[in-house]
Design a protein around this motif. Structure first.
Motif, PDB file in Angstrom:
ATOM      1  N   ALA A 141      87.843 -29.380  18.924  1.00 44.62           N
ATOM      2  CA  ALA A 141      88.405 -30.096  20.197  1.00 44.62           C
ATOM      3  C   ALA A 141      89.261 -28.615  20.948  1.00 44.62           C
ATOM      4  CB  ALA A 141      89.533 -31.071  19.858  1.00 44.62           C
ATOM      5  N   GLY A 142      89.769 -27.735  20.232  1.00 48.17           N
ATOM      6  CA  GLY A 142      90.432 -26.789  20.644  1.00 48.17           C
ATOM      7  C   GLY A 142      89.505 -26.175  21.847  1.00 48.17           C
ATOM      8  N   GLY A 143      88.224 -26.010  21.649  1.00 46.76           N
ATOM      9  CA  GLY A 143      87.295 -25.063  22.328  1.00 46.76           C
ATOM     10  C   GLY A 143      87.133 -25.724  23.782  1.00 46.76           C
ATOM     11  N   VAL A 144      87.629 -27.042  23.869  1.00 47.62           N
ATOM     12  CA  VAL A 144      87.225 -27.756  25.221  1.00 47.62           C
ATOM     13  C   VAL A 144      88.435 -27.416  26.271  1.00 47.62           C
ATOM     14  CG1 VAL A 144      86.847 -29.889  26.153  1.00 47.62           C
ATOM     15  CG2 VAL A 144      85.959 -29.498  23.821  1.00 47.62           C
ATOM     16  N   LEU A 166      91.684 -37.643  29.725  1.00 46.20           N
ATOM     17  CA  LEU A 166      90.730 -38.670  29.367  1.00 46.20           C
ATOM     18  C   LEU A 166      89.230 -38.417  29.017  1.00 46.20           C
ATOM     19  CD1 LEU A 166      92.041 -41.763  31.308  1.00 46.20           C
ATOM     20  CD2 LEU A 166      92.568 -41.424  28.771  1.00 46.20           C
ATOM     21  N   ALA A 167      88.911 -37.562  30.099  1.00 44.76           N
ATOM     22  CA  ALA A 167      87.368 -36.847  30.025  1.00 44.76           C
ATOM     23  C   ALA A 167      87.250 -36.006  28.850  1.00 44.76           C
ATOM     24  CB  ALA A 167      87.239 -36.205  31.276  1.00 44.76           C
ATOM     25  N   LYS A 168      88.367 -35.255  28.313  1.00 43.29           N
ATOM     26  CA  LYS A 168      88.242 -34.460  27.361  1.00 43.29           C
ATOM     27  C   LYS A 168      88.177 -35.197  26.296  1.00 43.29           C
ATOM     28  CE  LYS A 168      90.614 -30.872  24.843  1.00 43.29           C
ATOM     29  NZ  LYS A 168      91.651 -29.734  24.730  1.00 43.29           N
ATOM     30  N   VAL A 236      81.264 -25.224  20.643  1.00 47.53           N
ATOM     31  CA  VAL A 236      81.323 -25.903  22.135  1.00 47.53           C
ATOM     32  C   VAL A 236      81.389 -24.969  23.019  1.00 47.53           C
ATOM     33  CG1 VAL A 236      83.648 -26.538  22.179  1.00 47.53           C
ATOM     34  CG2 VAL A 236      82.239 -28.070  23.633  1.00 47.53           C
ATOM     35  N   ASP A 237      80.947 -24.928  24.185  1.00 45.66           N
ATOM     36  CA  ASP A 237      81.114 -24.048  25.442  1.00 45.66           C
ATOM     37  C   ASP A 237      80.642 -25.042  26.665  1.00 45.66           C
ATOM     38  OD1 ASP A 237      81.567 -21.719  26.874  1.00 45.66           O
ATOM     39  OD2 ASP A 237      79.534 -21.451  27.233  1.00 45.66           O
ATOM     40  N   GLY A 238      81.526 -24.747  27.884  1.00 42.87           N
ATOM     41  CA  GLY A 238      81.234 -25.450  28.888  1.00 42.87           C
ATOM     42  C   GLY A 238      82.554 -26.108  29.872  1.00 42.87           C
ATOM     43  N   GLY A 239      82.542 -26.861  30.754  1.00 42.13           N
ATOM     44  CA  GLY A 239      84.036 -27.150  31.265  1.00 42.13           C
ATOM     45  C   GLY A 239      83.857 -28.326  32.135  1.00 42.13           C
ATOM     46  N   ASP A 253      83.377 -34.635  36.442  1.00 42.03           N
ATOM     47  CA  ASP A 253      81.893 -34.171  35.885  1.00 42.03           C
ATOM     48  C   ASP A 253      82.162 -33.059  34.749  1.00 42.03           C
ATOM     49  OD1 ASP A 253      80.227 -35.455  37.623  1.00 42.03           O
ATOM     50  OD2 ASP A 253      81.146 -34.205  39.093  1.00 42.03           O
ATOM     51  N   GLY A 254      81.762 -33.276  33.593  1.00 42.25           N
ATOM     52  CA  GLY A 254      81.487 -32.326  32.573  1.00 42.25           C
ATOM     53  C   GLY A 254      80.462 -31.946  32.004  1.00 42.25           C
ATOM     54  N   ARG A 255      80.129 -30.606  31.826  1.00 44.51           N
ATOM     55  CA  ARG A 255      78.790 -30.250  31.290  1.00 44.51           C
ATOM     56  C   ARG A 255      79.340 -29.269  30.289  1.00 44.51           C
ATOM     57  NH1 ARG A 255      74.099 -27.405  35.062  1.00 44.51           N
ATOM     58  NH2 ARG A 255      72.292 -27.333  33.513  1.00 44.51           N
ATOM     59  N   HIS A 256      78.551 -29.651  29.174  1.00 44.97           N
ATOM     60  CA  HIS A 256      79.101 -28.935  27.828  1.00 44.97           C
ATOM     61  C   HIS A 256      77.666 -28.465  26.982  1.00 44.97           C
ATOM     62  CE1 HIS A 256      82.828 -30.453  29.245  1.00 44.97           C
ATOM     63  NE2 HIS A 256      83.471 -29.355  28.459  1.00 44.97           N
TER      64      HIS A 256
END
Length: 362
Positions: A141-144, A166-168, A236-239, A253-256
């Motif tokens: 989770a720390g990588g998000v 909430l999205a995370k 995980v990678d993205g944002g 919007d999230g793309r990971h």
């Protein structure tokens, strides 16, 4: 004499009881006398050192445990009770009412299977991600990461931060929590959904309706009888990005990209392979969702591989493991004239780009 009942002159005052009649209803009992504030001195006391006939008595002390309530306290309590009653009344008769919840239809979702060109390669158990694009990804989770929140035209900075948080949470619970990934529970994901989408989610889990959608539209899940997680810390990678699409709707919007280290279930000595999922989510929030800390999932697009196109991914993703190949034919035929069918199976080729090398020497 007229007898024992009446004197010769008759009853004094001309009526029964005469002058005492008007005082018959007044009873000076002991409690009344003791409660009097004025007390008459005796004749002896007046002769000794008093000139007045009466004195003022001090009130008797209250019984043990009893205490007089000041009048101001009673008035203050009545005011507080009246204000509390008025607040309840105005709250129950609010002319504006509570903000409505967003319409929560079943999310639009697409899952594309990515076939390996050759046999799935194994990775070194001592360095699972070494030499792969996931080597530099965050762990768990720390990588998000979240972008810096800022106020929009109709949402405060705090509301934007709540939506991003909430999205995370939805991303982490739905694609990175081991108990969810292995099918042990779905509660963390379900609790983030509103009432209507909870019903749709339950329908997908139980396959109650023909068009209820796939479980994998809502989360990432593997069949525990087929696959086992080797590393609990998913890479995980993205944002995220956010925008206000209406006066009362905030969209995130999230793309990971998620990378899972897997081996076949029941084979502790089997080679380990990596399974990659790219997931693009669209989440929306209104005032009600932000207040109740729920999300509205509008869209979920998934790329996953290495995987066989013929695999049924409605309830779980079906990865290919180290040394396995996609079985030909990759997909069954699709009849474009069949309006009742499930539609075409979407497939692609799993082609991982080379990881970035060391910077060139200058």
């Amino acid at each position: 004499m007229a007898g024992r009942a009446e004197p010769p002159e008759g009853t004094p005052g001309g009526a029964p009881g005469a002058g005492d009649e008007e005082y018959q209803s007044t009873v000076f009992d002991e409690s009344f006398v003791k409660a009097a504030r004025l007390q008459e001195y005796s004749a002896q006391q007046r002769l000794e050192d008093h000139t007045t006939a009466v004195r003022t008595r001090a009130p008797e002390p209250a019984p043990a445990g009893a205490r007089a309530v000041p009048r101001q306290g009673i008035v203050l309590a009545l005011i507080i009770l009246a204000a509390f009653a008025a607040a309840i009344y105005l709250g129950a008769n609010n002319p504006y009412g509570a903000p409505p919840a967003l319409r929560a239809d079943r999310p639009a979702a697409v899952t594309v299977a990515l076939l390996p060109e050759d046999a799935v390669p194994a990775v070194d158990p001592e360095g699972l991600y070494a030499g792969t694009p996931a080597e530099g990804y965050g762990a768990g989770a720390g990588g998000v990461a979240l972008p810096d929140p800022r106020a929009t035209d109709h949402f405060t900075r705090e509301q934007v931060l709540t939506a991003l948080t909430l999205a995370k949470e939805f991303v982490v619970t739905g694609a990175m929590t081991p108990d969810v990934l292995t099918g042990a529970t779905t509660v963390p994901v379900r609790e983030l959904l509103g009432t209507e989408q909870q019903r749709q989610f339950d329908s997908a889990l139980n396959a109650q309706e023909p068009r209820s959608g796939a479980v994998t539209d809502w989360l990432v899940r593997f069949d525990a009888t087929e696959a086992r997680l080797v590393d609990q810390q998913v890479r995980v990678d993205g944002g995220f990005t956010f925008t206000e699409i209406a006066d009362d709707v905030l969209q995130v919007d999230g793309r990971h990209v998620f990378v899972y280290a897997l081996r076949p279930a029941g084979a502790p000595d089997a080679d380990v392979s990596l399974y990659t999922v790219q997931r693009e989510l669209r989440l929306q929030f209104g005032e009600k969702e932000l207040r109740e800390r729920t999300v509205v999932l509008r869209q979920a697009d998934t790329l996953a591989g290495p995987m066989d196109c013929a695999a049924d991914t409605s309830s779980a993703l079906r990865p290919l493991f180290a040394g396995e190949r996609a079985e030909p034919p990759a997909t069954a035929g699709t009849d474009p004239h069949d309006l009742d069918g499930e539609g075409a199976v979407l497939c692609g080729t799993f082609a991982v780009s080379d990881p970035p090398g060391p910077p060139p020497d200058h």
